[in-house]
Scaffold this motif. Structure first.
Motif, mmCIF file in Angstrom:
data_model
loop_
_atom_site.group_PDB
_atom_site.id
_atom_site.type_symbol
_atom_site.label_atom_id
_atom_site.label_comp_id
_atom_site.label_asym_id
_atom_site.label_seq_id
_atom_site.Cartn_x
_atom_site.Cartn_y
_atom_site.Cartn_z
ATOM 1 N N SER A 581 -3.660 -0.925 -7.439
ATOM 2 C CA SER A 581 -3.546 0.486 -7.070
ATOM 3 C C SER A 581 -3.300 1.349 -8.310
ATOM 4 O O SER A 581 -3.822 2.453 -8.434
ATOM 5 C CB SER A 581 -2.400 0.645 -6.070
ATOM 6 N N GLU A 620 -4.170 -5.878 1.915
ATOM 7 C CA GLU A 620 -4.170 -4.599 1.176
ATOM 8 C C GLU A 620 -4.912 -4.772 -0.157
ATOM 9 O O GLU A 620 -5.683 -3.899 -0.573
ATOM 10 C CB GLU A 620 -2.723 -4.140 0.886
ATOM 11 N N GLN A 905 -0.946 -1.172 10.192
ATOM 12 C CA GLN A 905 -1.917 -0.312 9.514
ATOM 13 C C GLN A 905 -1.984 -0.685 8.029
ATOM 14 O O GLN A 905 -0.959 -0.778 7.374
ATOM 15 C CB GLN A 905 -1.426 1.134 9.654
ATOM 16 N N ALA A 907 -2.541 0.446 4.474
ATOM 17 C CA ALA A 907 -2.536 1.746 3.802
ATOM 18 C C ALA A 907 -3.839 1.960 3.023
ATOM 19 O O ALA A 907 -4.382 3.064 2.981
ATOM 20 C CB ALA A 907 -1.354 1.817 2.854
ATOM 21 N N GLY A 910 -7.325 3.040 4.716
ATOM 22 C CA GLY A 910 -7.261 4.332 5.415
ATOM 23 C C GLY A 910 -8.636 4.931 5.653
ATOM 24 O O GLY A 910 -9.557 4.774 4.863
#
Length: 971
Positions: A581, A620, A905, A907, A910
């Motif tokens: 990220s 993720e 969920q 992230a 999205g």
């Protein structure tokens, strides 16, 4: 299912198989039990089995299965079928108390838990005689039965410790106190008398002390919310006996075991907790008793050894002192310099030492060590309690306490310097002392946020921490290395950026350490540093600053996953996710090799998913790889599909429930990247996504809806041409979702996409039925959430098919229906719509109804024209109406009971917000002005006269403003 021998036999066979280590035998048996648990009498068969079976293993297995069945199914959820039949509910409640009290302890515990789950839902309203039935058993004199009652009461009442105050809670606690407080007090006194009678009978004492521990726990739960009048009146009885038990020492109850706390230790720990509760919450009433408790607990601390079995007792005793010393009117007890020195010397320093038991945990049970040390689950450790006491004392005596400890820290560091190999534990204690002295306020996100000004953190970092981080042998003194890494992590908000940048390459090196704790801390510290924010809300450490270390960072992180004990280390996986990220496109060159490693890992963990956090961060990381790579090169999506689809297929075929919601989200992300049509690999999957069994699990619903939306967006024409027979299945899903208050919004997401993307002719035959279903739901249960979604859908339909089509389909269902919907729903409720895109859809839809629907100009509907326009101006100009009627309480997805995988969920998967109207309408106010202008040229004079007679002055003024901006006027 009949209550007969045959069924008992079948059930026994399948329960046996659920214990089989071979998944090939175990899984089908679990699936079978899941498939029959909805049948009437199933829970009663389990109870019969645990009562009558000759095989003890099967009895325990039946008890555990029964408890889990109750946990999953007892709660009645609105809109969902009742999963336990009413006769079964009645029979269970009639028999379970007796069964629990007459069962052996192992089974008693399971049934006791089941009773507390049922009680949580049904007590007191639907199970009014539960307590009286339990209290009467106190008279039995049989402590096996009494302890069963106490254990059940404890699991029922312990929720009072963390429930929010409410009238309902107060009235329940009052009912409990009226029935329970007096018999509990009598039992407490009687049990203490019996302890004296049987003072020399070790077996009797063990049973009696087990009862006393449970009684003390119940005291804590019943006194937690407020001080009950009954306990205030009987405080003398309770406190005198508590004090006597604290000072009691019975040789018969002392154990040889150094690890396991004995009954005496557990009882005294709970009494310390009870005293701390009163000292904190009811200090006025407790004041007469406080000094003798302080003395008793102080003596206890000074005389208790360092063995592990005393840990809970010592930490609770220290917590008691910590809670007392930070209250203003007990301050005088601690003011004397000698008292402070004595506390520091005799209580704090000895309990901060790193004992051989801690060293064993560090080396052999790293997961537990990390959980206690990093995640703050070390509430019950001596070190944490000592740390809290330091903080408590610093509230009033920061100067003297810091001075006393600075002396200790210096002498400990001097000892270490003399002979590091021998004395490394002195440095460990010094670092721990500095940390506890310096930290005043702490958050998960920022580490230490408030520091003691008397401690120089930077100087300590440079002189004592950096040396350990820089040491060339990363495997030497692993405890000190872990301490140093933790120091950087905890004080990250206090240390200057240059120190943090200096630490980054050193931390990357430590990812290769053999010690699990050391490399885990290194991963966690890097992950925390990467989330820190700089001055303009960008990350404090930039990708450019990381450039020299990127390759080493990624290599070491992935290598760390191969180290013994860390194959599913959630901290390392989270650090991988955070590195992706932070670094963004800098990782693209490495992705081809890394994606292979991530997929391998996924295949491995899908065989037996056991670490939910690890799995979450793994998905993720996959999403980030896809996003970052495909942002730069959308065509790369196919190489991700090639890598991931074989694993996804296996997960879907084996129905790995925990992973399905994740797989659907990643597939949605991949499919949304495709620019033109749907690849055939997806179309083959489409029919499977409509299987009812997938929609039974709440966790699947949000990601499956999103995936179907992606199918509709990218492949509506392929669906209508090559899978038209699946359209009823698609609408069946919509029908199921719309019927549930919890999931109706998901049903609207789906139907909105169907209306937006499907070729009109492919759904013509179903349109009327769609509206009929919506009207039925409106009639049966009209909630604010449903109305908001309904308004958006109706207006989207109008935008897509035109206002005339909307009016005709309503009036075809029932004459004058269109007017009723306008008058009863659209005009009064439109103000409730929230969200920019949702408001835009409604504004464009209503504008079309006002200006493109002839029936609005010359039929009974004309009287609604001005109120509808007024409502539209309100939607533009008035604040959103977010009021919700009193009788509406929504069941949150999270509230649904049981073990079903909740939706997690991702992230980084999205979904971008989608505007179905897009650029076609920039400003809906201008569209309204232009459309009214167009309408007025078609029928001159009508519009101005309707406006002047029916619209209020404020509305006219706003409208005039729109005309000016649009540069048009009415004819």
């Amino acid at each position: 299912m009949e209550l007969n021998e045959g069924n008992l036999q079948t059930l026994t066979e399948f329960l046996k198989k659920t214990l089989d280590p071979d998944p090939g035998v175990r899984r089908p048996a679990e699936k079978f039990l899941e498939s029959v648990e909805g049948n009437q009498n199933y829970p009663l068969l389990l109870l019969m089995l645990l009562e009558k079976s000759q095989n003890n293993v099967i009895r325990v297995c039946a008890a555990v299965t029964f408890k889990n069945y109750i946990k999953r199914n007892w709660r009645i959820v609105e809109d969902e079928p009742n999963k336990v039949s009413d006769p079964d509910r009645t029979a269970i409640k009639a028999n379970i108390i007796n069964l629990m009290l007459t069962s052996p302890e192992q089974i008693q515990k399971q049934l006791s838990d089941a009773i507390s789950i049922i009680g949580r839902e049904d007590f007191p309203q639907k199970w009014p005689d539960l307590l009286t039935e339990m209290v009467t058993r106190f008279q039995s004199g049989d402590f096996h039965i009494i302890n069963g009652v106490l254990r059940t009461a404890h699991s029922l009442f312990k929720r009072y410790r963390h429930e929010f105050k409410s009238n309902e809670l107060w009235s329940e606690i009052k009912l409990v106190l009226d029935t329970f407080a007096s018999p509990l007090t009598d039992l407490f006194k009687a049990t203490i008398d019996l302890c004296q009678t049987h003072a020399t009978d070790v077996n009797a004492l063990k049973v009696l002390f087990s009862s006393l521990i449970l009684i003390c726990k119940l005291f804590y739960s019943l006194n937690f919310q407020d001080l009950p009048e009954f306990f205030e009146d009987n405080m003398e009885t309770w406190m005198t006996n508590f004090h006597a038990l604290l000072t009691l020492d019975n040789k018969l109850l002392q154990t040889d075991d150094e690890e396991e706390a004995g009954l005496l230790e557990l009882l005294k720990s709970q009494i310390c907790d009870n005293a701390a509760l009163y000292a904190q919450k009811y200090d006025e009433e407790f004041q007469p008793y406080l000094p003798r408790f302080v003395t008793a607990i102080w003596n206890l601390l000074v005389s208790t050894g360092q063995e592990v079995k005393y840990d809970l007792l010592v930490s609770n005793a220290i917590q008691f002192l910590a809670s007392v010393c930070e209250r203003t009117h007990y301050k005088h007890l601690f003011e004397d310099q000698n008292t402070l020195t004595s506390i520091c010397e005799k209580v704090i320093v000895p309990n901060m030492e790193f004992r051989s038991a801690d060293e064993e945990a560090f080396e052999d049970n790293s997961e537990e060590y990390i959980r206690r040390d990093l995640e703050g689950s070390d509430i019950d450790t001596r070190r944490r309690a000592a740390c809290d006491l330091v903080r408590g004392l610093c509230k009033f005596f920061e100067g003297p306490v810091t001075a006393i400890f600075s002396g200790y820290v210096n002498s400990m560091l001097a000892e270490y310097a003399k002979n590091p190999g021998q004395n490394w534990k002195h440095k460990d204690a010094a670092i721990y002392l500095v940390t506890s002295l310096a930290s005043k306020g702490q958050t998960q996100k920022h580490g230490i946020t408030q520091a003691n000004q008397l401690v120089n953190l930077n100087e300590f970092f440079v002189n004592h921490i950096l040396t350990d981080l820089k040491s060339p042998n990363i495997n030497e003194f692993p405890v000190l290395k872990a301490d140093a890494i933790k120091y950087v992590m905890i004080f990250r908000s206090q240390l200057p950026k240059e120190h943090l940048l200096q630490a980054v390459p050193l931390l990357i090196n430590h990812l290769q350490a053999e010690s699990s704790v050391e490399h885990t801390y290194a991963a966690h510290a890097l992950e925390r540093l990467f989330t820190m924010r700089g001055p303009n809300n960008t990350t404090l450490i930039t990708p450019a600053e990381m450039a020299p270390f990127t390759e080493q960072l990624l290599t070491n992180l992935f290598k760390a996953l191969a180290l013994p004990g860390s194959t599913e280390n959630e901290y390392i996986m989270k650090a991988i996710m955070r590195s992706f990220s932070l670094l963004q496109e800098s990782i693209i060159p490495y992705i081809p090799t890394l994606i292979g490693q991530l997929t391998q890992k996924l295949l491995l963990v899908s065989k037996n998913p056991s670490k939910p956090h690890f799995n979450h961060y793994l998905f993720e990381s996959l999403c980030l790889s896809i996003r970052i790579t495909c942002k730069a090169n959308p065509a790369a999506v196919s190489s991700f599909e090639d890598a991931l689809f074989p694993v996804f297929t296996e997960i879907l075929q084996n129905d790995v429930q925990e992973f399905l919601p994740y797989v659907f989200q990643v597939m949605s992300l991949l499919l949304e990247i495709h620019s033109i049509s749907i690849p055939s690999s997806y179309m083959g999957l489409f029919p499977h996504l409509l299987q009812p069994v997938l929609w039974e699990r709440t966790g699947n619903i949000p990601p499956l809806v999103r995936l179907l939306q992606a199918f509709l967006e990218k492949g509506a024409s392929s669906i209508s041409s090559s899978a038209a027979e699946k359209i009823p299945g698609l609408l069946g899903v919509f029908q199921k979702l719309i019927a549930s208050k919890a999931n109706d919004h998901q049903g609207f997401y789906l139907i909105n996409s169907i209306i937006e993307y499907m070729p009109p002719e492919s759904i013509t035959q179903y349109r009327k039925q769609i509206f009929i279903l919506l009207f039925q739901r409106l009639q049966n249960s009209k909630t604010t959430k449903f109305i908001k979604s309904f308004l958006v859908f109706v207006n989207l339909y109008c935008v897509k098919y035109g206002a005339i089509a909307l009016q005709e389909i309503f009036d075809e269902i029932q004459p004058k229906m269109f007017g009723m919907v306008l008058e009863k729903i659209i005009i009064p409720e439109i103000q409730k719509v929230s969200g920019t895109i949702e408001k835009k859809i409604c504004a464009v839809g209503i504008t079309k109804i006002l200006t493109e629907c002839p029936a609005m100009m010359d039929t009974d509907y004309t009287k609604l024209w001005a109120p509808l326009l007024q409502a539209l101006i309100g939607l533009f100009e008035l604040p959103e109406d977010d009021s919700i009627p009193d009788d509406e309480h929504f069941i949150d997805i999270e509230d649904t009971p049981g073990y079903q995988t909740a939706f997690s969920q991702l992230a980084f998967a999205g979904k971008k917000e989608h505007d179905p109207i897009g650029e076609a309408v920039g400003n809906p106010k201008i569209l309204l002005a232009q459309s009214l202008h167009k309408l007025s040229t078609a029928c001159p004079g009508r519009v101005p006269s309707m406006l002047s007679t029916s619209l209020n002055a404020e509305g006219l003024q706003f409208l005039q403003g729109y005309f000016q901006v649009a540069n048009v006027q009415l004819v």
